[in-house]
Motif scaffolding. Structure first.
Motif, PDB file in Angstrom:
ATOM      1  N   GLY A 104       0.784  -1.226   0.000  1.00  0.00           N
ATOM      2  CA  GLY A 104       0.000   0.000   0.000  1.00  0.00           C
ATOM      3  C   GLY A 104       0.813   1.273   0.000  1.00  0.00           C
ATOM      4  O   GLY A 104       0.244   2.359  -0.163  1.00  0.00           O
ATOM      5  N   SER A 105       2.107   1.196   0.186  1.00  0.00           N
ATOM      6  CA  SER A 105       2.940   2.398   0.158  1.00  0.00           C
ATOM      7  C   SER A 105       3.029   2.941  -1.260  1.00  0.00           C
ATOM      8  O   SER A 105       2.888   2.209  -2.240  1.00  0.00           O
ATOM      9  CB  SER A 105       4.340   2.087   0.688  1.00  0.00           C
ATOM     10  N   VAL A 106       3.262   4.231  -1.370  1.00  0.00           N
ATOM     11  CA  VAL A 106       3.238   4.921  -2.665  1.00  0.00           C
ATOM     12  C   VAL A 106       4.552   5.659  -2.867  1.00  0.00           C
ATOM     13  O   VAL A 106       5.047   6.324  -1.949  1.00  0.00           O
ATOM     14  CB  VAL A 106       2.062   5.920  -2.736  1.00  0.00           C
ATOM     15  N   ILE A 107       5.112   5.532  -4.064  1.00  0.00           N
ATOM     16  CA  ILE A 107       6.293   6.312  -4.431  1.00  0.00           C
ATOM     17  C   ILE A 107       6.077   6.897  -5.812  1.00  0.00           C
ATOM     18  O   ILE A 107       5.257   6.407  -6.602  1.00  0.00           O
ATOM     19  CB  ILE A 107       7.589   5.463  -4.403  1.00  0.00           C
ATOM     20  N   TRP A 108       6.806   7.966  -6.101  1.00  0.00           N
ATOM     21  CA  TRP A 108       6.750   8.633  -7.404  1.00  0.00           C
ATOM     22  C   TRP A 108       8.149   8.535  -8.035  1.00  0.00           C
ATOM     23  O   TRP A 108       9.001   9.378  -7.746  1.00  0.00           O
ATOM     24  CB  TRP A 108       6.354  10.096  -7.258  1.00  0.00           C
ATOM     25  N   PRO A 109       8.426   7.526  -8.843  1.00  0.00           N
ATOM     26  CA  PRO A 109       9.766   7.389  -9.433  1.00  0.00           C
ATOM     27  C   PRO A 109      10.095   8.592 -10.322  1.00  0.00           C
ATOM     28  O   PRO A 109       9.419   8.854 -11.319  1.00  0.00           O
ATOM     29  CB  PRO A 109       9.656   6.105 -10.262  1.00  0.00           C
ATOM     30  N   GLU A 110      11.127   9.322  -9.947  1.00  0.00           N
ATOM     31  CA  GLU A 110      11.542  10.493 -10.705  1.00  0.00           C
ATOM     32  C   GLU A 110      12.972  10.324 -11.174  1.00  0.00           C
ATOM     33  O   GLU A 110      13.806   9.715 -10.482  1.00  0.00           O
ATOM     34  CB  GLU A 110      11.427  11.752  -9.844  1.00  0.00           C
ATOM     35  N   PRO A 111      13.306  10.859 -12.351  1.00  0.00           N
ATOM     36  CA  PRO A 111      14.674  10.746 -12.861  1.00  0.00           C
ATOM     37  C   PRO A 111      15.612  11.652 -12.074  1.00  0.00           C
ATOM     38  O   PRO A 111      15.173  12.627 -11.447  1.00  0.00           O
ATOM     39  CB  PRO A 111      14.532  11.211 -14.307  1.00  0.00           C
ATOM     40  N   PRO A 112      16.908  11.357 -12.094  1.00  0.00           N
ATOM     41  CA  PRO A 112      17.876  12.253 -11.444  1.00  0.00           C
ATOM     42  C   PRO A 112      17.793  13.674 -11.995  1.00  0.00           C
ATOM     43  O   PRO A 112      17.964  14.646 -11.270  1.00  0.00           O
ATOM     44  CB  PRO A 112      19.224  11.603 -11.764  1.00  0.00           C
TER      45      PRO A 112
END
Length: 348
Positions: A248-256
């Protein structure tokens, strides 16, 4: 749809309501006042809905009312009575011409809709529900309601190098945006199965867009490649995807570092670099366009996508995405001002 049906119902009864109101008012006021000329309001509103038979029928009813009210007001032999009859006939004739023109425009619009729907089916084909270990579901809503097509794009390709997907947003709207979306999708469908490296797919897209785009126009896009419990991204100025873990945890993968959108490569000193994160069984990945996160509610707030991840807990991916779509429409409480596409990937 319910609002549209309600408007049609109101327009259907409006001519009869107007003629009834005029008749009742004329009788109540007595012959001295004479509301007889207002009977022509019925045929005046008749062409808004229905065909020529309905318009002619309402005109005939208006003439009968003219006869009855003319007798009541003792105007059958008076000049005002004759002028009222001629007015009703003239308005009815004009209404018949208006009906003919309206039906012609409606037929042309139906043809445009049919062409747009055919183009939509060719441009945005249904994504495969299963691609390797990935279950996919898609939702697309165009801001151009009548055309049912816009500048957002998506695709899922099962390649020898993993499951590759793209979600993009073409600057602008209309046929020009659709043409550009077709160029991007065509290049992606050709490059995704062939290129061993995701960055090479991005370079193919960049070259295709540079040949097509003019006047500083661009396409934001995000590419993803899923294989071996890992997902790689290539982001061309697009909103960060939403990754929901099995717990249920949420992350927003963002580029360097964010790269410029497709079509602006001449202004960039470095191409985007792929970046990776884990994508394991039970995880969900939502790719979307800014028409989702920038959709404003009646209170002016943007759609809180991060607060709506619980809506994606449905067992069926398509049902889960439809639930999220309905919540978005409820938040806006009206037509969207921008195209909105969502692509949901689940690791089986």
């Amino acid at each position: 749809m319910a609002v549209r049906n309600g408007r049609l119902t109101v327009l259907s009864v409006l001519p009869f309501a107007m003629m009834t109101a005029v008749t009742v008012t004329d009788i109540a006021a007595g012959p001295a006042v004479g509301f007889l000329p207002l009977v022509s309001l019925g045929p005046a509103f008749a062409p808004l809905v229905g065909g020529w038979r309905r318009t002619a029928g309402i005109g005939a009813i208006a003439l009968l009312l003219c006869v009855g009210l003319g007798w009541y007001n003792d105007l059958l032999d008076a000049r005002r009575g004759y002028m009222t009859f001629l007015s009703v006939l003239g308005v009815t004739a004009a209404g018949l011409v208006a009906v003919s023109m309206r039906q012609k425009r409606e037929a042309e619009l139906d043809n445009v809709r049919s062409i747009a729907e055919a183009a939509q089916r060719v441009l945005l084909k249904p994504v495969p529900r299963l691609a390797g270990q990935i279950r996919a579901a898609v939702s697309y809503m165009s801001a151009v309601t009548e055309a049912r097509i816009g500048g957002d794009l998506y695709e899922v390709v099962a390649s020898p190098h993993g499951v590759r997907v793209i979600v993009g947003d073409v600057q602008g709207k209309g046929l020009e945006a659709v043409e550009t979306a077709a160029v991007v999708l065509g290049a992606f469908r050709e490059a995704a199965p062939d290129e061993a490296d995701l960055a090479a797919v991005g370079r193919r897209l960049e070259r295709a867009v540079e040949r097509q785009m003019e006047d500083e126009k661009f396409v934001t896009a995000i590419l993803a490649e899923v294989k071996a419990e890992e997902v790689a991204f290539l982001n061309f100025g697009h909103p960060a995807p939403l990754l929901i873990r099995a717990d249920g945890s949420v992350i927003w993968p963002e580029p360097p570092a964010y790269a410029l959108p497709l079509g602006l490569h001449a202004h960039s000193t470095a191409p985007p670099e792929p970046f990776r994160t884990d994508f394991r069984p039970g995880d969900q990945l939502l790719l979307y366009t800014d028409g989702v996160t920038e959709a404003r509610g009646t209170d002016g707030r943007f759609y809180p996508l991060a607060e709506r991840t619980h809506l994606l807990k449905e067992h069926d991916a398509e049902t889960a995405l439809e639930t999220l779509r309905q919540d978005l429409l409820q938040h806006v409480n009206g037509p969207l001002h921008d195209d909105a596409a969502m692509l949901l990937l689940r690791y089986r």
